[in-house]
Design a protein around this motif. Structure first.
Motif, PDB file in Angstrom:
ATOM      1  N   HIS A 128      50.827  47.514  42.911  1.00 45.53           N
ATOM      2  CA  HIS A 128      49.728  48.454  43.137  1.00 45.53           C
ATOM      3  C   HIS A 128      49.179  48.950  41.811  1.00 45.53           C
ATOM      4  O   HIS A 128      49.912  49.073  40.832  1.00 45.53           O
ATOM      5  CB  HIS A 128      50.201  49.656  43.964  1.00 45.53           C
ATOM      6  CG  HIS A 128      50.768  49.289  45.297  1.00 45.53           C
ATOM      7  ND1 HIS A 128      49.992  49.145  46.435  1.00 45.53           N
ATOM      8  CD2 HIS A 128      52.050  49.029  45.687  1.00 45.53           C
ATOM      9  CE1 HIS A 128      50.760  48.823  47.461  1.00 45.53           C
ATOM     10  NE2 HIS A 128      52.015  48.740  47.035  1.00 45.53           N
ATOM     11  N   ALA A 129      47.884  49.254  41.802  1.00 45.35           N
ATOM     12  CA  ALA A 129      47.235  49.799  40.610  1.00 45.35           C
ATOM     13  C   ALA A 129      46.954  51.282  40.839  1.00 45.35           C
ATOM     14  O   ALA A 129      46.257  51.644  41.792  1.00 45.35           O
ATOM     15  CB  ALA A 129      45.938  49.050  40.322  1.00 45.35           C
ATOM     16  N   PHE A 130      47.499  52.125  39.994  1.00 45.42           N
ATOM     17  CA  PHE A 130      47.266  53.561  40.097  1.00 45.42           C
ATOM     18  C   PHE A 130      47.645  54.226  38.784  1.00 45.42           C
ATOM     19  O   PHE A 130      48.406  53.678  37.989  1.00 45.42           O
ATOM     20  CB  PHE A 130      48.081  54.174  41.247  1.00 45.42           C
ATOM     21  CG  PHE A 130      49.561  53.928  41.175  1.00 45.42           C
ATOM     22  CD1 PHE A 130      50.412  54.814  40.519  1.00 45.42           C
ATOM     23  CD2 PHE A 130      50.118  52.795  41.769  1.00 45.42           C
ATOM     24  CE1 PHE A 130      51.784  54.570  40.446  1.00 45.42           C
ATOM     25  CE2 PHE A 130      51.496  52.542  41.702  1.00 45.42           C
ATOM     26  CZ  PHE A 130      52.324  53.441  41.041  1.00 45.42           C
ATOM     27  N   GLU A 131      47.087  55.395  38.552  1.00 40.11           N
ATOM     28  CA  GLU A 131      47.452  56.200  37.391  1.00 40.11           C
ATOM     29  C   GLU A 131      48.748  56.941  37.728  1.00 40.11           C
ATOM     30  O   GLU A 131      48.892  57.483  38.831  1.00 40.11           O
ATOM     31  CB  GLU A 131      46.336  57.191  37.058  1.00 40.11           C
ATOM     32  CG  GLU A 131      45.004  56.528  36.755  1.00 40.11           C
ATOM     33  CD  GLU A 131      44.602  56.646  35.293  1.00 40.11           C
ATOM     34  OE1 GLU A 131      45.080  57.562  34.614  1.00 40.11           O
ATOM     35  OE2 GLU A 131      43.791  55.810  34.842  1.00 40.11           O
ATOM     36  N   LEU A 132      49.669  56.972  36.775  1.00 40.91           N
ATOM     37  CA  LEU A 132      50.983  57.566  37.024  1.00 40.91           C
ATOM     38  C   LEU A 132      51.296  58.659  36.002  1.00 40.91           C
ATOM     39  O   LEU A 132      51.137  58.451  34.790  1.00 40.91           O
ATOM     40  CB  LEU A 132      52.070  56.487  36.954  1.00 40.91           C
ATOM     41  CG  LEU A 132      53.527  56.966  36.972  1.00 40.91           C
ATOM     42  CD1 LEU A 132      53.840  57.706  38.269  1.00 40.91           C
ATOM     43  CD2 LEU A 132      54.474  55.787  36.761  1.00 40.91           C
ATOM     44  N   ILE A 133      51.722  59.804  36.515  1.00 42.04           N
ATOM     45  CA  ILE A 133      52.167  60.900  35.662  1.00 42.04           C
ATOM     46  C   ILE A 133      53.538  61.347  36.151  1.00 42.04           C
ATOM     47  O   ILE A 133      53.704  61.687  37.328  1.00 42.04           O
ATOM     48  CB  ILE A 133      51.185  62.080  35.711  1.00 42.04           C
ATOM     49  CG1 ILE A 133      49.815  61.655  35.154  1.00 42.04           C
ATOM     50  CG2 ILE A 133      51.726  63.282  34.918  1.00 42.04           C
ATOM     51  CD1 ILE A 133      48.721  62.659  35.384  1.00 42.04           C
ATOM     52  N   PHE A 134      54.524  61.313  35.271  1.00 36.56           N
ATOM     53  CA  PHE A 134      55.849  61.802  35.624  1.00 36.56           C
ATOM     54  C   PHE A 134      55.931  63.309  35.384  1.00 36.56           C
ATOM     55  O   PHE A 134      55.407  63.821  34.387  1.00 36.56           O
ATOM     56  CB  PHE A 134      56.933  61.106  34.800  1.00 36.56           C
ATOM     57  CG  PHE A 134      57.280  59.729  35.290  1.00 36.56           C
ATOM     58  CD1 PHE A 134      57.737  59.534  36.587  1.00 36.56           C
ATOM     59  CD2 PHE A 134      57.165  58.633  34.457  1.00 36.56           C
ATOM     60  CE1 PHE A 134      58.064  58.258  37.044  1.00 36.56           C
ATOM     61  CE2 PHE A 134      57.496  57.359  34.900  1.00 36.56           C
ATOM     62  CZ  PHE A 134      57.944  57.187  36.201  1.00 36.56           C
TER      63      PHE A 134
END
Length: 201
Positions: free
Chosen positions: A75-81
């Motif tokens: 999947h393509a998505f922006e990720l912030i931990f």
């Protein structure tokens, strides 16, 4: 068009706090909360989040890093931990998943804004570009040509002379373009739209 945001956090109070902050900072968000790996699995493929805020310490069968590593493959998505972990080992593990940012708890509005804003702006820009490109689909080739000349700041008479048309015909075309793009027909709204979206023309 809403930006789809998934908050993965096993503490509901914290998840709701993040949700409230984001809603205060940005308009047009579609936010879902997942409190467990199971909830993520039940919602992810259908919801197709564009931005994921994921806690690392989930107290579940997988931690946030393992979970996001699996989803990043397909999947393509922006990720912030988001996490209370501050050890270099955990950060280095997190960076292998290539997140856009890493926010350290305790959370407040300024930390969430600083961590999320770059991603939000990229997503807003992409949505606006897609929307504008979709808007052009309703225009004829001659109307798009007229828009290209409007970008050059030509007057109605100059456009008419260049295209061998009457000024009346060009004026009517401008009115039709405004209606199709849902623009007001005053205050140079069409010129402003054309200048902002000239990359599409």
């Amino acid at each position: 068009m809403d930006i789809r945001v998934l908050i993965i956090e096993d503490e509901m109070i914290i998840a709701r706090f993040i949700e409230q902050i984001l809603q205060n900072l940005y308009e047009d968000l579609n936010i879902h909360i997942a409190l467990s790996v199971e909830e993520v699995e039940s919602i992810f493929s259908e919801f197709k989040p564009q931005l994921v805020l994921c806690d690392i310490e989930l107290h579940d069968v997988k931690d946030g890093i393992e979970l996001m590593e699996a989803y990043k493959k397909n999947h393509a998505f922006e990720l912030i931990f988001i996490t209370s972990y501050q050890s270099m080992n955990v950060m280095n593990r997190a960076f292998t998943v290539h997140p856009e940012n890493y926010i350290i708890k305790p959370l407040d509005e300024s930390r969430i804004y600083a961590g999320c804003n770059a991603s939000m702006q990229r997503l807003l820009k992409a949505i606006n570009k897609d929307f504008c490109a979709h808007s052009l689909e309703g225009l004829t080739s001659s109307e798009i040509e007229i828009l290209g000349l409007i970008v050059q700041r030509l007057t109605t008479k100059q456009i008419a002379d260049k295209l061998f048309l009457s000024p009346y015909t060009v004026k009517n075309s401008r009115h039709r373009i405004c209606r199709k793009l849902n623009l007001a027909e005053e205050n140079n709204a069409l010129l402003a739209w054309a200048l902002n979206n000239q990359h599409l023309l």
